[in-house]
Structure formats: C-alpha cells, structure tokens
Design an enzyme around this catalytic site. Structure first.
Site, mmCIF file in Angstrom:
data_model
loop_
_atom_site.group_PDB
_atom_site.id
_atom_site.type_symbol
_atom_site.label_atom_id
_atom_site.label_comp_id
_atom_site.label_asym_id
_atom_site.label_seq_id
_atom_site.Cartn_x
_atom_site.Cartn_y
_atom_site.Cartn_z
ATOM 1 N N GLU A 110 0.887 -1.166 0.000
ATOM 2 C CA GLU A 110 0.000 0.000 0.000
ATOM 3 C C GLU A 110 0.918 1.207 0.000
ATOM 4 O O GLU A 110 1.526 1.547 1.013
ATOM 5 C CB GLU A 110 -0.923 -0.034 1.224
ATOM 6 C CG GLU A 110 -2.098 0.912 1.110
ATOM 7 C CD GLU A 110 -1.882 2.193 1.893
ATOM 8 O OE1 GLU A 110 -1.580 3.217 1.230
ATOM 9 O OE2 GLU A 110 -1.993 2.168 3.114
ATOM 10 N N CYS A 146 -2.371 8.820 3.518
ATOM 11 C CA CYS A 146 -2.112 8.399 2.137
ATOM 12 C C CYS A 146 -3.329 8.590 1.244
ATOM 13 O O CYS A 146 -3.203 8.547 0.022
ATOM 14 C CB CYS A 146 -1.650 6.943 2.106
ATOM 15 S SG CYS A 146 -2.774 5.809 2.924
#
Length: 485
Positions: free
Chosen positions: A256, A290
């Site tokens: 990720e 993020c």
C-alpha cells in the site's frame, strides 16, 4: 521529557517483543514528542539477529496456532479487541505523545484499529474452499485454503495502530504468525498493542515486534526462508526496493504505497457537503494520510463560492498540541515534513498560485504549520505531481467532465479519489473512469474495515480489510482424489 498519564502505566512498554520475550538492547534510539521535541523513551535498535530469532520461533509456534479451529483463534482475537476498547484512552494518549495527532483523532484511530481485529476474528471462520464438479465420475476435486506461513508487516508512522491491526488481524485469523516492524517514530503504540495481545492469549512466537534499522530489518525479512509473505505500507520508492528483495525467495507481497488523490467538485454538487468532505479528507491528521485530498479540482461555475466557503473553514482550524482541548491540527511529524510543505507552497506561488489562507509556519514554532489554501493551481506545479503529506490544499479550476477526468488520472498513482456530483449519470461515468482503487462519491471519509483498501498503478498491490483482506494470508490447495468408484 514527556510524561504520559495512563490508567495502566505498564502499557508504556519500551522493549521489543521477540518470539514471546520482551527484550532490551545496548544500542537504542530516541522516540520524541513531535509537539515539543521532548524525549518520551529510548527503545531498542535491533537487527538481523532479532529477525532470525523471531522467524525461527514463529515457524516453531505456527503449527499449533494453525491447528486451532478458526473459532478458537477468533476467541483470542476477540479478547484482544475487547482489551483495545477497554484501554482506548491509554492507547490514544500514547499515540498522541509520539505521533502528534489530536487526542480525539488518536482515540478514533484506536477504535478503527480495533475494528480490524474484530472483523477478521469473524472472517477467519469464513475462509471457505470449494468442491469442483469433477471431469471424471471416479474423481473428486476439492479446493482448501491454508495459512501461507510466517508473515511480516512493515508499517508507517501516520496511523501507528490501524496500519498494524489491518495486517495482523487477517494474518492471525488465517492461522499465520507475524513479525511487525513499526515505524521508528512511533514504536510505543505498537509495543502497547503487543502487550494487550499477550494478555489476550496470543501464544508466544505468534506475534513479534522489532524496532531498529529499517533497511537491515526489511532485508532480513526478505532473506529469511521462513517468511512467506510481507505486507508494507509506505512510499512507492521503498515498495520497489522490497519487490526486488522479495524476489530472492519469491516472497508474496502486499504493498500500500503513495497516493496523489484528486478531489473533484462538479457544478451540481451540494456545495456545503463538498466543503465538509474536503475538510475531512484534506486536513485529518494534519494532511498526513495516504488517502487525503492532494489536488482539489473545482468546476468553474461554483469555483469562487466553493473557495470562499472552504477558506472560511480552513481559517477556523485550531492548530496546537494534540493534548490541548479543541486542537484540530497537530504538529507535522518532523522537520522533513515541514520542509516539504514549504517547498510545495513556494513552488505554487512562484508559478502563479494565489495564497488564500495560511502559508506560514505557526507561531507555536517547532513543526507546526498553518493550514494553507491556494487557488490558481496548475499542472506544472509540484503539488500536481507529488504527495504533499501536510495541511496544504491547492485548488485547480476546470471546465468539463472530460477535462477533469484526464487531469485526475494524469498521475502514476492510483490509491484514492473523491468527487461530488448529484447527476446519477455523471456519478456512474466518473466513478468508472477514475483510475483508482478507491472512489469516494459525495463523501470525504472512505476507510472502513468492511471494505477493500488498496490502490492500482504505482500505489500498490493487494487489498486490506473486508473479506478480500484475508486472502493474501491464505494459500489455495487443490486436492484431486481418484478411485472413488
């Protein structure tokens, strides 16, 4: 030195958890409070030998753990979940001290982190196989799912609890053991979680937590033949390095990685809802997420009205120590983060952007920075290419649906995206056209344990959370049985 007031002081653990033992080391590094710069604790700096020990003990302990029924593992995980909820205030206080986010956000993250343990405790019971209709009447074809083996997690500092439980939860539920390498800036939250896991009954060797040199530990994890899967959350650059290192043993990876999320507001959007969503997405955790909105695209017809409302909301944000009442924006994690937001703002202003709000270091000093809004952002600016990871909102003006889709997709990243619109045809067209693993429609809050989280393009591989999140911790075995008739 920062003192943290806890109901259970033993949760402020400063030792690593290696194969069931709490260990110190001669070599240590400092964990500091980003709000003050004060020392919180010195923690061990371990390396390759600790990884080897943890992996060996994990491999030895895993057969018994995998041999439990899914329901038995679920009972232990459920106990861990209950302990996290019962100690949420202490865990939040530890997190705010080492990470800086407001206490209310830290407590929210603890509840979010606990939700993954609860979810996967139940999901482990549903790791179903298949019976396949055979091609021959004398045969039976069966598919079963088995734990992949010893696993590892390398986690970031911005969500020091949730990024651990989102990986540990499915691993343990599937019957795997796990070694966690938390970020050096925020190891104390990880140690506290391990304390509670031990208290809940997770057997020795099934969960380890090792701090130290990141490159040495990650290389050791990739080289260790016991480690069959690694999950990493962090930068795309480090993700590439891990892919190269993992190739030695064809170690399975979940990645990720970086993002560059567009936040699109169309002319037909609910303006107030769009402003609320932009504030939630952009300024949560001081923009250090993020999936936060990095590029705000606003259609020409409502551009000025949106900017006016957004500017009012940005100016009202309270910057301060995360422990202070009413704080909404805490300090940035370090000097590097401060330098980056200043670089992005200076670049935008030099290339024609107009400063609407903020733009300077906070009068509080340290790594505090004013929430900042600019208009007139363009494709040539750094913020169009790079993730700022700070409280900086650049607004781009656009005219047509086709134009903004092209702008939104013009990036090597593909993690999260957002847009606001009410026309149902437009909603479907844009949602399908955006090249992202996650699309938020008329909402700025997208993360939940019940839905898959992950990106496309250079934002990563695999999915976390939801029923899909356990699959990366399971191997599929096909069993062909002959001679039945």
């Amino acid at each position: 030195m920062t003192t943290i007031s806890l109901r259970r002081p033993e949760l402020l653990e400063t030792r690593c958890f290696v194969g069931g033992d709490w260990v110190n080391a001669e070599q240590t590094f400092a964990v500091r409070n980003p709000a003050t710069g004060d020392l919180i604790a010195d923690v061990p700096s371990l390396g390759r030998d600790a990884v080897t020990l943890a992996a060996n003990r994990a491999a030895a302990a895993m057969p018994a753990w995998a041999g439990l029924t899914a329901k038995q593992r679920a009972g232990i995980l459920r106990c861990w979940f209950d302990l996290m909820i019962a100690n949420a205030d202490d865990l939040a206080a530890i997190m705010t001290a080492e990470q800086g986010k407001p206490l209310v956000e830290a407590r929210g993250e603890i509840l979010y982190a606990a939700s993954f343990i609860e979810w996967f405790a139940e999901e482990g019971k549903r790791a179903y196989g298949d019976v396949i209709p055979a091609h021959d009447s004398s045969m039976r074809l069966v598919v079963v799912k088995q734990p992949i083996g010893v696993t590892a997690a390398i986690t970031p500092w911005n969500f020091p609890a949730a990024m651990i439980t989102r990986k540990v939860g499915p691993a343990l539920a599937a019957g795997c053991a796990m070694i966690v390498k938390p970020a050096s800036a925020t190891p104390l939250t990880a140690f506290a979680l391990c304390r509670l896991a031990e208290e809940a009954g997770v057997p020795p060797g099934i969960l380890s937590c090792i701090t130290g040199n990141a490159s040495e530990i990650s290389d050791a994890l990739c080289r260790n033949p016991h480690v069959r899967k690694i999950s990493f959350t962090g930068s795309t650059e480090i993700g590439r390095q891990l892919m190269e290192q993992a190739a030695r043993h064809i170690t399975k990876l979940s990645l990720e990685l970086g993002g560059n999320a567009p936040f699109i507001v169309f002319d037909d959007a609910d303006l107030d809802a769009a402003v609320t969503g932009a504030m939630q997405s952009k300024f949560r955790n001081a923009g250090q997420t993020c999936v936060c909105a990095n590029r705000l695209y606003v259609q020409a017809g409502i551009h000025d009205a949106f900017v006016e409302k957004l500017a009012e909301a940005v100016r009202a944000l309270k910057v301060g120590d995360g422990t202070a009442a009413g704080t909404q924006i805490g300090p940035l994690i370090n000097q590097g983060a401060l330098d980056k937001i200043e670089e992005h703002i200076a670049d935008a202003l030099a290339k024609g952007a107009t400063l609407v709000a903020g733009g300077n270091r906070s009068e509080l000093g340290g790594t505090y920075f004013e929430p900042t809004l600019v208009t007139g952002a363009t494709r040539e600016m750094l913020v169009a290419e790079e993730e700022t990871f700070a409280p900086f909102a650049p607004v781009f003006r656009f005219s047509t649906e086709q134009e903004v889709i092209a702008l939104a997709n013009d990036t090597r990243f593909g993690l999260a995206s957002y847009f606001y619109a009410r026309d149902i045809g437009k909603v479907w067209r844009v949602a399908e056209a955006l090249e992202y693993g996650i699309v938020g429609v008329n909402t700025g809050l997208i993360s939940t344990e019940v839905a898959p989280f992950g990106g496309v393009k250079e934002s990563g591989l695999g999915r976390e959370g939801s029923r899909y999140g356990i699959e990366d911790y399971l191997e599929i075995k096909y069993i062909c049985m002959g001679g039945i008739t």
